[in-house]
Design a protein around this motif. Sequence first.
Motif, PDB file in Angstrom:
ATOM      1  N   CYS A  84     -43.116-102.894  25.607  1.00  0.00           N
ATOM      2  CA  CYS A  84     -43.663-101.912  26.547  1.00  0.00           C
ATOM      3  C   CYS A  84     -42.599-101.527  27.573  1.00  0.00           C
ATOM      4  CB  CYS A  84     -44.897-102.469  27.225  1.00  0.00           C
ATOM      5  SG  CYS A  84     -45.631-101.331  28.415  1.00  0.00           S
ATOM      6  N   HIS A  85     -41.924-102.512  28.128  1.00  0.00           N
ATOM      7  CA  HIS A  85     -40.865-102.219  29.112  1.00  0.00           C
ATOM      8  C   HIS A  85     -39.709-101.466  28.466  1.00  0.00           C
ATOM      9  CE1 HIS A  85     -42.445-104.212  32.646  1.00  0.00           C
ATOM     10  NE2 HIS A  85     -42.876-105.183  31.860  1.00  0.00           N
ATOM     11  N   TYR A  87     -39.922 -99.470  25.867  1.00  0.00           N
ATOM     12  CA  TYR A  87     -40.395 -98.117  25.602  1.00  0.00           C
ATOM     13  C   TYR A  87     -40.352 -97.257  26.864  1.00  0.00           C
ATOM     14  CZ  TYR A  87     -43.364 -94.174  24.662  1.00  0.00           C
ATOM     15  OH  TYR A  87     -43.831 -92.903  24.554  1.00  0.00           O
ATOM     16  N   VAL A  88     -40.783 -97.805  27.978  1.00  0.00           N
ATOM     17  CA  VAL A  88     -40.776 -97.040  29.239  1.00  0.00           C
ATOM     18  C   VAL A  88     -39.349 -96.672  29.623  1.00  0.00           C
ATOM     19  CG1 VAL A  88     -41.245 -97.197  31.716  1.00  0.00           C
ATOM     20  CG2 VAL A  88     -42.971 -97.916  30.079  1.00  0.00           C
ATOM     21  N   ASN A  92     -37.973 -92.811  29.735  1.00  0.00           N
ATOM     22  CA  ASN A  92     -37.330 -92.222  30.912  1.00  0.00           C
ATOM     23  C   ASN A  92     -35.996 -91.590  30.559  1.00  0.00           C
ATOM     24  OD1 ASN A  92     -39.403 -92.867  32.665  1.00  0.00           O
ATOM     25  ND2 ASN A  92     -38.521 -94.844  33.216  1.00  0.00           N
TER      26      ASN A  92
END
Length: 112
Positions: A84-85, A87-88, A92
């Motif tokens: 998840c981190h 992917y974020v 960005n």
Amino acid sequence: MANNQASKSVIIDYDAIAKQESFKALVRKKNAFLWSMTVFFLAAYMLLPILTSYTTILHQKAFGEITWVWVYAAGLFIMTWSLCHLYVAKANSYDREAKAIIAEYENGGGRL
């Protein structure tokens, strides 16, 4: 004030942006990342029921009375948060590249 904003509106030709080589490269890079992350995620999750149903590898004791299946399952939670981190962070960076592509279009780079 509303009239000033209305007169400054720009019509964006999305077909022209889609034809830009920089946009095509961004889409290829994004798709490669998403597909590889999806395959990794699904493989890691599907491996748990396969290993517990058809082998005894994860049934061995790891720490005291805790078996490896619990360690693997806890690792899946850590993996989910990590992905998840990741992917974020990648999203960005893709957003920054998309803004650069729009700026390229607005400067005449994508118009035929």
